[in-house]
Design an enzyme around this catalytic site. Structure first.
Site, PDB file in Angstrom:
ATOM      1  N   HIS A  23       0.838  -1.197   0.000  1.00 25.83           N
ATOM      2  CA  HIS A  23       0.000   0.000   0.000  1.00 25.83           C
ATOM      3  C   HIS A  23       0.873   1.246   0.000  1.00 25.83           C
ATOM      4  O   HIS A  23       2.093   1.157   0.063  1.00 25.83           O
ATOM      5  CB  HIS A  23      -0.994  -0.011   1.163  1.00 25.83           C
ATOM      6  CG  HIS A  23      -0.395   0.028   2.537  1.00 25.83           C
ATOM      7  ND1 HIS A  23       0.361  -0.993   3.054  1.00 25.83           N
ATOM      8  CD2 HIS A  23      -0.464   0.979   3.517  1.00 25.83           C
ATOM      9  CE1 HIS A  23       0.718  -0.694   4.295  1.00 25.83           C
ATOM     10  NE2 HIS A  23       0.244   0.500   4.591  1.00 25.83           N
ATOM     11  N   HIS A  74       1.328   3.981   2.018  1.00 26.91           N
ATOM     12  CA  HIS A  74       1.839   4.734   3.155  1.00 26.91           C
ATOM     13  C   HIS A  74       3.362   4.869   3.097  1.00 26.91           C
ATOM     14  O   HIS A  74       4.062   3.942   2.675  1.00 26.91           O
ATOM     15  CB  HIS A  74       1.411   4.089   4.477  1.00 26.91           C
ATOM     16  CG  HIS A  74      -0.037   4.329   4.793  1.00 26.91           C
ATOM     17  ND1 HIS A  74      -0.750   3.540   5.661  1.00 26.91           N
ATOM     18  CD2 HIS A  74      -0.909   5.270   4.342  1.00 26.91           C
ATOM     19  CE1 HIS A  74      -1.991   3.989   5.747  1.00 26.91           C
ATOM     20  NE2 HIS A  74      -2.109   5.025   4.958  1.00 26.91           N
ATOM     21  N   ASP A 113       5.689   4.751   5.202  1.00 27.54           N
ATOM     22  CA  ASP A 113       6.518   3.756   5.898  1.00 27.54           C
ATOM     23  C   ASP A 113       6.479   2.397   5.198  1.00 27.54           C
ATOM     24  O   ASP A 113       6.937   1.394   5.763  1.00 27.54           O
ATOM     25  CB  ASP A 113       6.131   3.632   7.378  1.00 27.54           C
ATOM     26  CG  ASP A 113       4.720   3.095   7.602  1.00 27.54           C
ATOM     27  OD1 ASP A 113       3.859   3.292   6.717  1.00 27.54           O
ATOM     28  OD2 ASP A 113       4.474   2.492   8.659  1.00 27.54           O
ATOM     29  N   HIS A 114       5.990   2.385   3.959  1.00 31.20           N
ATOM     30  CA  HIS A 114       6.020   1.179   3.131  1.00 31.20           C
ATOM     31  C   HIS A 114       6.627   1.430   1.751  1.00 31.20           C
ATOM     32  O   HIS A 114       7.062   0.487   1.098  1.00 31.20           O
ATOM     33  CB  HIS A 114       4.614   0.589   2.980  1.00 31.20           C
ATOM     34  CG  HIS A 114       4.064   0.058   4.263  1.00 31.20           C
ATOM     35  ND1 HIS A 114       3.992  -1.290   4.547  1.00 31.20           N
ATOM     36  CD2 HIS A 114       3.604   0.699   5.364  1.00 31.20           C
ATOM     37  CE1 HIS A 114       3.499  -1.444   5.777  1.00 31.20           C
ATOM     38  NE2 HIS A 114       3.260  -0.251   6.281  1.00 31.20           N
ATOM     39  N   HIS A 155      -7.576  -0.874   5.479  1.00 35.25           N
ATOM     40  CA  HIS A 155      -6.555   0.026   6.024  1.00 35.25           C
ATOM     41  C   HIS A 155      -6.359   1.189   5.052  1.00 35.25           C
ATOM     42  O   HIS A 155      -6.334   2.355   5.453  1.00 35.25           O
ATOM     43  CB  HIS A 155      -5.261  -0.757   6.224  1.00 35.25           C
ATOM     44  CG  HIS A 155      -4.126   0.042   6.785  1.00 35.25           C
ATOM     45  ND1 HIS A 155      -4.157   0.604   8.042  1.00 35.25           N
ATOM     46  CD2 HIS A 155      -2.910   0.366   6.264  1.00 35.25           C
ATOM     47  CE1 HIS A 155      -3.027   1.236   8.277  1.00 35.25           C
ATOM     48  NE2 HIS A 155      -2.256   1.116   7.205  1.00 35.25           N
ATOM     49  N   ASP A 201      -0.268  -4.084   6.186  1.00 37.84           N
ATOM     50  CA  ASP A 201      -0.950  -3.657   7.409  1.00 37.84           C
ATOM     51  C   ASP A 201      -2.413  -4.112   7.453  1.00 37.84           C
ATOM     52  O   ASP A 201      -3.211  -3.554   8.196  1.00 37.84           O
ATOM     53  CB  ASP A 201      -0.906  -2.130   7.535  1.00 37.84           C
ATOM     54  CG  ASP A 201       0.483  -1.614   7.861  1.00 37.84           C
ATOM     55  OD1 ASP A 201       1.405  -2.421   8.034  1.00 37.84           O
ATOM     56  OD2 ASP A 201       0.651  -0.371   7.912  1.00 37.84           O
ATOM     57  N   HIS A 242       4.653  -4.920  10.855  1.00 39.40           N
ATOM     58  CA  HIS A 242       4.974  -4.207  12.091  1.00 39.40           C
ATOM     59  C   HIS A 242       5.102  -5.168  13.270  1.00 39.40           C
ATOM     60  O   HIS A 242       4.460  -6.214  13.313  1.00 39.40           O
ATOM     61  CB  HIS A 242       3.893  -3.172  12.419  1.00 39.40           C
ATOM     62  CG  HIS A 242       3.859  -2.001  11.498  1.00 39.40           C
ATOM     63  ND1 HIS A 242       4.676  -0.905  11.644  1.00 39.40           N
ATOM     64  CD2 HIS A 242       3.105  -1.765  10.401  1.00 39.40           C
ATOM     65  CE1 HIS A 242       4.420  -0.033  10.679  1.00 39.40           C
ATOM     66  NE2 HIS A 242       3.473  -0.538   9.913  1.00 39.40           N
TER      67      HIS A 242
END
Length: 256
Positions: A57, A59, A61-62, A115, A134, A172
């Site tokens: 996805h 985001h 942090d990905h 998400h 996530d 995570h």
């Protein structure tokens, strides 16, 4: 028969990036590179050259390392076709049911919104490996930033159908906190009580709690069990629709 080598790379404060290597072809994928430097260091240590980036996805942090890694290795970036505008550097768009050919093996793509609206997961069936970003966590699931409870329950129900022996490579290290919450929803679950102790022991030793086995998730993760009577009893929602029960569990976790 399992053939892939999978390396877990801790990044940021609690993220995991995964390197997937096919010895037969030397194909090498990176799943959700939050940042580039730790990935490059581990690739150098292993002597692997990156050929693909798989994004679950959009985001940061990905995908934060996407462009730097693409420039360094000229690798191909694969992500959700319906979310191309938010995946930096995307080359190949995939959708639900697609088969992604990787080296000598393949992964099935699942669209799992909730998400985010464009979230996907990659399932390498022959290697019992699910990379789900996530959407599904060990003893948890992602917050509903862009989707509805109905969408997320539908997404989780897709993943719940996979074999118990599937390894869940989530993105995570949230498991210890998730366990504390899970016990408030399913306090008499012997498997969960035992698992929570094991998780505390692992974290005390600084060891990761993921990947998790999907069979254990089915037995202990409250977000996969809104249709279970014991969970419904705790919530005073016996006989209620699974989506309604799931929404209540998610609401309680958001405020835990």
């Amino acid at each position: 028969m399992a053939s892939l080598q999978i390396e877990q790379v801790p990044v940021l404060s609690d993220n995991y990036v995964y390197l997937i290597y096919d010895p037969a072809t030397q194909a090498c994928a990176c799943v959700d590179p939050a940042e580039s430097a730790p990935v490059k260091r581990r690739l150098d240590e292993l002597g692997w050259r990156l050929t693909h980036i798989l994004n679950t996805h959009h985001h940061h942090d990905h995908i934060g390392g996407n462009l730097t890694l693409k420039q360094a290795y000229e690798c191909q970036i694969v992500g959700a076709d319906n979310d191309r505008a938010r995946i930096d550097g995307i080359d190949v768009g995939v959708k639900d049911g697609d088969i992604f050919e990787f080296g000598s093996t393949r992964a099935r793509v699942f669209e799992v919104p909730g998400h985010t609206r464009g979230h996907i997961a990659f399932w390498f069936e022959d290697d019992d490996a699910l990379f789900c970003g996530d959407t599904l966590f060990a003893l948890g699931c992602g917050r509903l930033f862009e989707g509805t409870p109905a969408q997320m329950w539908h997404s989780l129900s897709k993943l719940k159908q996979l074999p118990d022996k599937t390894h869940v490579y989530c993105a995570h290290e949230y498991t210890q906190a998730n366990a504390r919450f899970a016990l408030t929803i399913d306090p008499n679950n012997a498997a969960l009580i035992s698992r929570a102790r094991e998780i505390d022991d692992l974290r005390a030793q600084g060891k990761p709690t993921v990947p998790a086995l999907l069979g254990m998730e089915k037995a202990t993760n409250p977000f996969l069990r809104p249709d279970e009577t014991n969970v419904q009893k705790t919530l005073n929602m016996v006989g209620k629709d699974s989506v309604e029960v799931f929404a209540e569990i998610r609401h309680r976790k958001d405020n835990f």
